[in-house]
Design an enzyme around this catalytic site. Structure first.
Site, PDB file in Angstrom:
ATOM      1  N   PHE A 132      52.486  28.279  27.188  1.00 23.93           N
ATOM      2  CA  PHE A 132      53.326  29.431  26.864  1.00 23.93           C
ATOM      3  C   PHE A 132      54.596  29.522  27.710  1.00 23.93           C
ATOM      4  O   PHE A 132      55.457  30.355  27.446  1.00 23.93           O
ATOM      5  CB  PHE A 132      52.549  30.759  26.966  1.00 23.93           C
ATOM      6  CG  PHE A 132      51.456  30.889  25.939  1.00 23.93           C
ATOM      7  CD1 PHE A 132      51.757  31.136  24.612  1.00 23.93           C
ATOM      8  CD2 PHE A 132      50.130  30.737  26.303  1.00 23.93           C
ATOM      9  CE1 PHE A 132      50.750  31.238  23.659  1.00 23.93           C
ATOM     10  CE2 PHE A 132      49.116  30.832  25.365  1.00 23.93           C
ATOM     11  CZ  PHE A 132      49.423  31.086  24.040  1.00 23.93           C
ATOM     12  N   TYR A 169      55.329  23.026  23.963  1.00 27.31           N
ATOM     13  CA  TYR A 169      56.498  23.201  23.093  1.00 27.31           C
ATOM     14  C   TYR A 169      57.156  21.845  22.862  1.00 27.31           C
ATOM     15  O   TYR A 169      57.157  20.993  23.747  1.00 27.31           O
ATOM     16  CB  TYR A 169      57.513  24.145  23.730  1.00 27.31           C
ATOM     17  CG  TYR A 169      57.028  25.564  23.917  1.00 27.31           C
ATOM     18  CD1 TYR A 169      56.688  26.358  22.831  1.00 27.31           C
ATOM     19  CD2 TYR A 169      56.930  26.127  25.187  1.00 27.31           C
ATOM     20  CE1 TYR A 169      56.264  27.672  22.990  1.00 27.31           C
ATOM     21  CE2 TYR A 169      56.504  27.437  25.368  1.00 27.31           C
ATOM     22  CZ  TYR A 169      56.169  28.201  24.261  1.00 27.31           C
ATOM     23  OH  TYR A 169      55.748  29.494  24.435  1.00 27.31           O
ATOM     24  N   HIS A 225      46.682  35.838  18.356  1.00 31.31           N
ATOM     25  CA  HIS A 225      47.683  35.052  19.079  1.00 31.31           C
ATOM     26  C   HIS A 225      48.974  35.868  19.224  1.00 31.31           C
ATOM     27  O   HIS A 225      49.306  36.669  18.351  1.00 31.31           O
ATOM     28  CB  HIS A 225      47.952  33.768  18.280  1.00 31.31           C
ATOM     29  CG  HIS A 225      48.681  32.718  19.047  1.00 31.31           C
ATOM     30  ND1 HIS A 225      50.056  32.722  19.182  1.00 31.31           N
ATOM     31  CD2 HIS A 225      48.241  31.624  19.717  1.00 31.31           C
ATOM     32  CE1 HIS A 225      50.427  31.673  19.908  1.00 31.31           C
ATOM     33  NE2 HIS A 225      49.336  30.998  20.246  1.00 31.31           N
ATOM     34  N   ASP A 280      49.344  23.393  22.163  1.00 32.17           N
ATOM     35  CA  ASP A 280      50.244  22.251  22.312  1.00 32.17           C
ATOM     36  C   ASP A 280      51.403  22.611  23.230  1.00 32.17           C
ATOM     37  O   ASP A 280      51.810  23.767  23.251  1.00 32.17           O
ATOM     38  CB  ASP A 280      50.883  21.950  20.939  1.00 32.17           C
ATOM     39  CG  ASP A 280      50.366  20.678  20.329  1.00 32.17           C
ATOM     40  OD1 ASP A 280      49.287  20.237  20.730  1.00 32.17           O
ATOM     41  OD2 ASP A 280      51.047  20.142  19.445  1.00 32.17           O
TER      42      ASP A 280
END
Length: 223
Positions: A79, A68, A189, A66
């Protein structure tokens, strides 16, 4: 759909998707969300990952989930965050792993990551928009089908790409990539909740560059 503003090579590759019912549905949903609430990233950046990285120039794909959902954070690249924005914990851990993996300090600590995209790193979120302060709020509306189509096109039409899949969500999304043609790098992750469970020490950046060099391609300057 001529209204979709996306880099021309991707527009050609994904042309069929724009005419499908699911895409019309997600386009209508997202339009309504931008009109009635706060949504990230800004509309001009929805397809930024594609715009900075034309189809034939992609060498590496990093999959996120998703955007942020905090103010000023999402910029269309997974990211990454806008310049001047505090680095989120996952990105801090990515930078930490780069330094440990490559044995050198980062030259560039800005969070935008456009510098990677322009070298052929497709920084692709599964869902391209999100409502402010509501993680996952635009999941299940059709974006995932669209980004699956992009991944499928890369897997089928290109060769010797590197797909970096961090965490179970990315691994599931990358399940259909042709492993006989491409390198898949999987690990935990980089989130603080899982980084010490297999992300740190996984050396994805040197593994990527070793593979690219082995196939007579230019390595990525991650630093």
């Amino acid at each position: 759909m001529d209204k979709v503003k996306i880099e021309s090579s991707w527009k050609t590759i994904l042309e069929e998707e724009f005419g499908k019912d699911y895409f019309k549905t997600v386009a209508e949903f997202v339009r309504g969300e931008y009109q009635h609430t706060i949504v990230y990233p800004p509309p001009k950046n929805i397809f930024r990952a594609f715009d900075l990285c034309p189809f034939d120039e992609v060498e590496v794909v990093i999959l996120g989930q998703d955007p942020y959902h905090g103010r000023g954070q999402a910029n269309g690249l997974c990211f990454a965050v806008g310049d001047g924005i505090l680095l989120p914990p996952s990105l801090q851990n990515i930078f930490k792993e780069i330094e440990n993996d490559l044995g050198e300090p980062l030259k560039n600590r800005t969070g935008d990551l456009e510098r990677w995209a322009k070298q052929g790193v497709l920084l692709l979120n599964a869902t391209l928009t999100v409502r402010a302060h509501k993680a996952g709020s635009h999941q299940g509306q059709g974006w995932e089908q669209f980004t699956d189509a992009a991944i499928r096109a890369l897997s089928e039409k290109r060769e010797n790409l590197v797909f970096i899949l961090w965490g179970n969500y990315a691994k599931a999304k990358g399940a259909h990539i042709d492993r006989t043609k491409h390198l898949i790098i999987e690990s935990a992750h980089p989130s603080p909740f899982s980084a010490y469970s297999g992300f740190f020490g996984s050396k994805p950046f040197s593994k990527t560059n070793d593979y690219l060099k082995a196939h007579n391609k230019k390595p990525i300057d991650w630093l």
